[in-house]
Design an enzyme around this catalytic site. Structure first.
Site, mmCIF file in Angstrom:
data_model
loop_
_atom_site.group_PDB
_atom_site.id
_atom_site.type_symbol
_atom_site.label_atom_id
_atom_site.label_comp_id
_atom_site.label_asym_id
_atom_site.label_seq_id
_atom_site.Cartn_x
_atom_site.Cartn_y
_atom_site.Cartn_z
ATOM 1 N N SER A 46 0.925 -1.233 -0.268
ATOM 2 C CA SER A 46 -0.028 -0.194 -0.049
ATOM 3 C C SER A 46 1.111 1.321 -0.209
ATOM 4 C CB SER A 46 -0.972 0.168 1.450
ATOM 5 O OG SER A 46 -0.079 0.143 2.218
ATOM 6 N N ASN A 47 1.488 1.134 0.623
ATOM 7 C CA ASN A 47 2.815 2.330 0.496
ATOM 8 C C ASN A 47 3.381 2.149 -0.695
ATOM 9 O OD1 ASN A 47 3.297 3.647 3.261
ATOM 10 N ND2 ASN A 47 3.324 1.861 3.945
ATOM 11 N N HIS A 85 13.613 -7.960 5.236
ATOM 12 C CA HIS A 85 14.777 -7.806 5.489
ATOM 13 C C HIS A 85 15.394 -7.622 6.209
ATOM 14 C CE1 HIS A 85 14.365 -12.151 4.142
ATOM 15 N NE2 HIS A 85 14.504 -11.764 2.572
ATOM 16 N N ILE A 86 16.824 -7.085 6.996
ATOM 17 C CA ILE A 86 17.507 -6.122 7.588
ATOM 18 C C ILE A 86 19.291 -5.840 6.435
ATOM 19 C CG2 ILE A 86 18.828 -5.497 8.878
ATOM 20 C CD1 ILE A 86 17.245 -7.511 10.946
ATOM 21 N N LEU A 87 19.102 -5.021 5.674
ATOM 22 C CA LEU A 87 19.624 -5.040 5.129
ATOM 23 C C LEU A 87 21.361 -5.162 5.267
ATOM 24 C CD1 LEU A 87 18.267 -2.676 2.416
ATOM 25 C CD2 LEU A 87 18.559 -5.140 2.169
ATOM 26 N N HIS A 96 8.240 3.033 9.494
ATOM 27 C CA HIS A 96 8.027 2.103 10.674
ATOM 28 C C HIS A 96 6.468 2.931 11.396
ATOM 29 C CE1 HIS A 96 8.964 -1.212 13.708
ATOM 30 N NE2 HIS A 96 8.632 0.048 14.541
ATOM 31 N N ASP A 110 22.460 1.922 8.112
ATOM 32 C CA ASP A 110 23.692 0.681 8.474
ATOM 33 C C ASP A 110 22.579 -0.713 9.265
ATOM 34 O OD1 ASP A 110 22.406 0.995 11.306
ATOM 35 O OD2 ASP A 110 24.016 2.322 11.735
HETATM 36 C C1 GRF Z 1 4.128 0.110 6.554
HETATM 37 O O1 GRF Z 1 3.509 -0.120 7.754
HETATM 38 C C2 GRF Z 1 5.148 -0.356 6.950
HETATM 39 O O2 GRF Z 1 4.933 0.843 7.915
HETATM 40 C C3 GRF Z 1 5.452 -2.025 7.865
HETATM 41 O O3 GRF Z 1 5.587 -2.143 6.939
HETATM 42 C C4 GRF Z 1 4.060 -1.787 6.473
HETATM 43 C C5 GRF Z 1 3.633 -2.213 4.921
HETATM 44 O O4 GRF Z 1 2.765 -1.870 4.134
HETATM 45 N N1 GRF Z 1 7.516 -1.578 8.215
HETATM 46 P P1 GRF Z 1 2.468 -1.925 2.659
HETATM 47 O O5 GRF Z 1 3.129 -3.531 2.608
HETATM 48 O O6 GRF Z 1 3.497 -1.027 2.428
HETATM 49 O O7 GRF Z 1 0.892 -1.977 2.908
#
Ligand code: GRF
Length: 197
Positions: free
Chosen positions: A13-14, A96-98, A113, A150
């Site tokens: 969604s983002n 994943h943590i890069l 976040h 990091d």
């Molecule tokens: C979001 O809440 C973001 O903050 C977190 O994972 C979620 C991803 O949502 N890191 P989407 O896949 O963008 O809908």
């Protein structure tokens, strides 16, 4: 033209908010050059395809099965996106943590976040904030965008943050919806800020 790579693992969604902002001129002279997913079933892949954006599927499992180190996965990822010549990496639900094997090639990485700085890092942040609210420990939560220079989890130099209220009448679902809405707006604003648009 500024070029973004957006990394996803799920719903996307983002990613959609960013695609819409580029299409509608809210991120002027900016395009999503490539989307990377580590999960084949991520719905965000369909969103990318619908927008005509190339997708790279890069799963970790084959590396694990072959006993290859995480650094190899990350170094290969850096190489896979190199041809797209991106200006900024945008992590949007990337699970994943890069490691530095990736980050040394791409010093400009943004992460979002769904909580305020130094609160609820890691997964299930919204659920944990909701539970803390029920226990009377917090009165609001929020969202933040930070740089990821990091291997820290959900921390790094802050780009912007926004407080999201929690109401007594909320359910986890209504709170989640309010947080995601705030994320979609904040992420576009943060990208514009970092790119100097
Ligand atoms: C979001 O809440 C973001 O903050 C977190 O994972 C979620 C991803 O949502 N890191 P989407 O896949 O963008 O809908």
């Amino acid at each position: 033209m500024k070029r973004l790579a957006v990394f996803i693992s799920g719903n996307g969604s983002n990613l959609q908010a960013i695609l819409d902002a580029t299409a509608e001129g809210r991120l002027p002279d900016t395009s999503v050059a490539v989307v990377v997913s580590n999960r084949k079933e991520a719905y965000g892949i369909q969103r990318a395809e619908q927008a005509g954006v190339p997708v790279i599927y890069h799963p970790l499992r084959p590396y694990r099965q072959a006993g290859k180190p995480r650094e190899q996965y990350d170094a290969d990822l850096a190489e896979l996106i190199a041809p797209f010549e991106v200006d900024l990496i945008v992590l949007a639900g990337w699970m994943h943590i890069l490691s530095m094997a990736f980050l040394r090639h791409y010093p400009r990485v943004l992460n979002i976040h769904p909580a305020l700085p130094d609160t609820f890092p890691g997964t299930h942040a919204i659920e944990r904030a909701w539970e803390a609210f029920q226990r009377g420990e917090i009165e609001h939560t929020g969202v933040m965008v930070h740089l990821a220079p990091d291997e820290g989890v959900d921390n790094g130099p802050l780009v912007c943050q926004e407080i999201v209220p929690i109401y007594a009448s909320d359910t986890l679902e209504t709170l989640e919806a309010r947080i995601h809405e705030a994320e979609h707006e904040l992420y576009v604003r943060a990208i514009a800020q970092v790119l100097g648009l």
